[in-house]
Design a protein around this motif. Structure first.
Motif, PDB file in Angstrom:
ATOM      1  N   VAL A 131       0.680  -1.157   0.073  1.00  0.00           N
ATOM      2  CA  VAL A 131      -0.039  -0.039  -0.066  1.00  0.00           C
ATOM      3  C   VAL A 131       0.894   1.376   0.068  1.00  0.00           C
ATOM      4  O   VAL A 131       2.005   1.181   0.691  1.00  0.00           O
ATOM      5  CB  VAL A 131      -0.774   0.079   1.432  1.00  0.00           C
ATOM      6  N   THR A 132       0.568   2.172  -0.543  1.00  0.00           N
ATOM      7  CA  THR A 132       1.294   3.527  -0.775  1.00  0.00           C
ATOM      8  C   THR A 132       0.090   4.431  -0.580  1.00  0.00           C
ATOM      9  O   THR A 132      -0.762   4.626  -1.109  1.00  0.00           O
ATOM     10  CB  THR A 132       1.764   3.909  -2.122  1.00  0.00           C
ATOM     11  N   ASP A 137       8.258  -3.170   2.277  1.00  0.00           N
ATOM     12  CA  ASP A 137       8.574  -4.481   2.786  1.00  0.00           C
ATOM     13  C   ASP A 137       7.612  -5.575   3.346  1.00  0.00           C
ATOM     14  O   ASP A 137       7.784  -6.583   3.054  1.00  0.00           O
ATOM     15  CB  ASP A 137       9.244  -4.097   4.133  1.00  0.00           C
ATOM     16  N   GLU A 138       6.389  -4.855   3.420  1.00  0.00           N
ATOM     17  CA  GLU A 138       5.330  -5.606   3.759  1.00  0.00           C
ATOM     18  C   GLU A 138       4.883  -6.183   2.335  1.00  0.00           C
ATOM     19  O   GLU A 138       4.347  -7.464   2.330  1.00  0.00           O
ATOM     20  CB  GLU A 138       3.998  -4.953   4.202  1.00  0.00           C
ATOM     21  N   GLY A 139       5.088  -5.718   1.060  1.00  0.00           N
ATOM     22  CA  GLY A 139       4.841  -6.087  -0.119  1.00  0.00           C
ATOM     23  C   GLY A 139       5.797  -7.272  -0.485  1.00  0.00           C
ATOM     24  O   GLY A 139       5.309  -8.635  -0.784  1.00  0.00           O
ATOM     25  N   VAL A 173      -0.238  -9.444   8.138  1.00  0.00           N
ATOM     26  CA  VAL A 173       0.294  -8.207   7.605  1.00  0.00           C
ATOM     27  C   VAL A 173      -0.865  -7.355   7.100  1.00  0.00           C
ATOM     28  O   VAL A 173      -0.758  -6.142   7.224  1.00  0.00           O
ATOM     29  CB  VAL A 173       1.105  -8.807   6.366  1.00  0.00           C
ATOM     30  N   PHE A 174      -1.973  -7.685   6.351  1.00  0.00           N
ATOM     31  CA  PHE A 174      -2.845  -6.957   5.903  1.00  0.00           C
ATOM     32  C   PHE A 174      -3.612  -6.084   7.071  1.00  0.00           C
ATOM     33  O   PHE A 174      -3.924  -4.829   6.928  1.00  0.00           O
ATOM     34  CB  PHE A 174      -4.144  -7.869   5.310  1.00  0.00           C
ATOM     35  N   HIS A 175      -3.835  -6.955   8.094  1.00  0.00           N
ATOM     36  CA  HIS A 175      -4.608  -6.182   9.327  1.00  0.00           C
ATOM     37  C   HIS A 175      -3.787  -5.078   9.686  1.00  0.00           C
ATOM     38  O   HIS A 175      -4.153  -3.743  10.264  1.00  0.00           O
ATOM     39  CB  HIS A 175      -4.887  -7.062  10.326  1.00  0.00           C
ATOM     40  N   ARG A 176      -2.452  -5.432  10.041  1.00  0.00           N
ATOM     41  CA  ARG A 176      -1.423  -4.302  10.451  1.00  0.00           C
ATOM     42  C   ARG A 176      -1.420  -2.938   9.589  1.00  0.00           C
ATOM     43  O   ARG A 176      -1.576  -2.000   9.859  1.00  0.00           O
ATOM     44  CB  ARG A 176      -0.058  -4.900  10.755  1.00  0.00           C
ATOM     45  N   VAL A 177      -1.097  -3.492   8.283  1.00  0.00           N
ATOM     46  CA  VAL A 177      -0.892  -2.361   7.433  1.00  0.00           C
ATOM     47  C   VAL A 177      -2.263  -1.607   7.017  1.00  0.00           C
ATOM     48  O   VAL A 177      -2.099  -0.070   7.127  1.00  0.00           O
ATOM     49  CB  VAL A 177      -0.578  -2.831   5.899  1.00  0.00           C
ATOM     50  N   GLY A 220      -6.007 -13.414  -7.517  1.00  0.00           N
ATOM     51  CA  GLY A 220      -5.915 -13.911  -6.142  1.00  0.00           C
ATOM     52  C   GLY A 220      -5.283 -12.822  -5.374  1.00  0.00           C
ATOM     53  O   GLY A 220      -5.008 -13.193  -4.114  1.00  0.00           O
ATOM     54  N   TRP A 221      -4.933 -11.759  -5.945  1.00  0.00           N
ATOM     55  CA  TRP A 221      -4.244 -10.610  -4.936  1.00  0.00           C
ATOM     56  C   TRP A 221      -5.459 -10.169  -3.924  1.00  0.00           C
ATOM     57  O   TRP A 221      -6.522 -10.212  -4.244  1.00  0.00           O
ATOM     58  CB  TRP A 221      -3.482  -9.706  -5.813  1.00  0.00           C
ATOM     59  N   GLY A 222      -4.997  -9.527  -2.925  1.00  0.00           N
ATOM     60  CA  GLY A 222      -5.689  -9.239  -2.000  1.00  0.00           C
ATOM     61  C   GLY A 222      -6.445  -7.885  -2.014  1.00  0.00           C
ATOM     62  O   GLY A 222      -6.556  -7.059  -0.871  1.00  0.00           O
ATOM     63  N   PHE A 223      -6.597  -7.441  -3.553  1.00  0.00           N
ATOM     64  CA  PHE A 223      -7.328  -6.184  -3.480  1.00  0.00           C
ATOM     65  C   PHE A 223      -8.440  -6.024  -2.568  1.00  0.00           C
ATOM     66  O   PHE A 223      -8.706  -4.867  -1.787  1.00  0.00           O
ATOM     67  CB  PHE A 223      -7.690  -5.935  -4.785  1.00  0.00           C
TER      68      PHE A 223
END
Length: 419
Positions: free
Chosen positions: A189-190, A208-210, A250-254, A294-297
């Protein structure tokens, strides 16, 4: 008021051997029906119904398959085979809740087994989600699709819930500060916005998360295929769940940090790309289409939405077309000599080269500033005509939906539905 959707996680508490067997039977029948409908290349709900009608499942599970399989087999997925251990899905109203506050375990959930039989099982709830669960029980929130799955020997139920949340900001749209949110594979995410002088300020990238998510996904697909070749299905299941749990963390933290960033900006509004256009514009090779689908959009969008709504921060969407291809300073098209670099083609533009994801985030914010936005609630469904040929609320396909309670031993500390 703003409609917010959130996924509640319920952990089923130690089902006895009878209920454990019934849960496993439901999962097996669902997986068999899903595979059969997928192999038959069912692209409509009617075709799916013709396949799944013979399986020993509740109408809620069959109707969920009727919605899901055409998505897998349609042009938007590009899958040749099913790789994942798909959770059992139920349409709305398939799951029911009961609250017994006098018991040590307060909450109980009814899970459909087949047409005329269901299971009541006590459950642990996330304390942070208790308010949402109470809203469902009080009919102040609408229950959507639910998913049943097993992880490391424990059964879980994920329930999608939608409720109206008061947006506290009384600021008009013109007074808001749009924050562009760019989601991608390089930088997960940016975010960036413009200051009062129209200059881009305070960009933040989760690069880094990416990398972490890409590594976990690659590890998952590589390792599971190797294990499947050796017939280690249970190891595949537990190993895959562990990796996807790491991705979810990772998703929840970001997404939490994205909302915290927005809180630090005066009168913020988060601007997301409209997922409808993202999906429609994915036209690469079959491999890349499947990879990106399959990406988490959707998951990242949903988490940003409900976390922002809980903080009273509005969220809008815009058409993402060309947001990654044009220069935020002059509007000319450019190129990407490297994944993280945008190069403007206008020799007279001061930009030259710029961080590509930040350039995209600014363009997303500018779409909102130009007056273009698409409220989620205002968009209509894009279903193909003729696809919606059956009930979606759990109404019976092949038999009555009546059910009788499972005869379980009553325990005073757990209540009527104790295992």
């Amino acid at each position: 008021m703003s409609a917010v959707t959130k996924t509640l996680e319920l952990r089923l508490v130690d089902p006895n051997s009878h209920k454990e067997r019934k849960l496993c039977e439901t999962r097996k029948a669902y997986q068999q029906a899903l595979q059969a409908a997928f192999d038959a290349e069912c692209t409509t709900q009617s075709a799916t119904n013709d396949v799944v009608v013979e399986y020993d499942l509740s109408g809620y599970a069959k109707n969920a398959l009727k919605q899901y399989v055409p998505q897998l087999c349609g042009d938007s997925y590009h899958a040749d085979e099913l790789h994942d251990d798909h959770p059992v899905k139920f349409t709305n109203d398939g799951i029911q809740l009961d609250h017994q506050p006098q018991n040590a375990l307060e909450w109980y959930v009814k899970i459909p087994h087949h047409e005329d039989y269901h299971l009541w099982i006590p459950t642990h709830v996330n304390p942070d989600q208790r308010e949402w669960l109470e809203a469902v029980y009080a009919d102040d929130a609408e229950m959507g699709e639910s998913r049943l799955f097993e992880r490391d020997g424990t059964w879980y139920l994920h329930v999608t819930v939608t409720r109206d949340v008061e947006v506290q900001s009384g600021t008009s749209a013109d007074e808001r500060t749009p924050i562009g949110v760019d989601i991608g594979e390089a930088s997960l995410v940016t975010v960036c916005h413009r200051d009062e002088s129209e200059s881009p300020v305070r960009p933040k990238l989760w690069a880094d998360e990416g990398k972490t998510v890409r590594r976990l996904r690659k590890t998952y697909f590589t390792a599971t295929r190797r294990l499947q070749r050796h017939g280690s299905e249970r190891i595949v299941e537990s190993y895959g769940d562990a990796l996807w749990n790491q991705i979810d963390d990772v998703f929840h933290r970001v997404t939490r940090e994205v909302v915290e960033y927005a809180e630090s900006v005066e009168n913020p509004v988060l601007i997301l790309e409209d997922l409808t256009y993202i999906r429609e514009n994915m036209d690469y090779s079959a491999y890349m289409n499947r990879r990106l689908h399959g990406w988490g959009f959707a998951k990242l969008h949903a988490q940003i939405r409900y976390k922002a709504a809980e903080r009273g921060i509005p969220v809008e969407t815009v058409n993402p077309q060309n947001t990654s291809k044009v220069c935020h300073a002059c509007g000319e098209h450019g190129s990407r000599p490297r994944q993280a670099t945008f190069r403007c083609s206008n020799d007279n533009c001061w930009v030259g080269e710029y961080q590509a994801d930040v350039n995209g985030a600014i363009n997303i914010a500018d779409r909102y500033r130009s007056g273009e936005s698409h409220r989620r609630s205002a968009r209509t469904s894009r279903q193909k005509a003729g696809d919606d040929d059956s009930a979606t609320d759990g109404a019976p396909l092949t038999g009555p939906q009546d059910s009788h309670a499972d005869a379980a031993t009553q325990q005073e500390t757990r209540g009527t539905y104790a295992s």
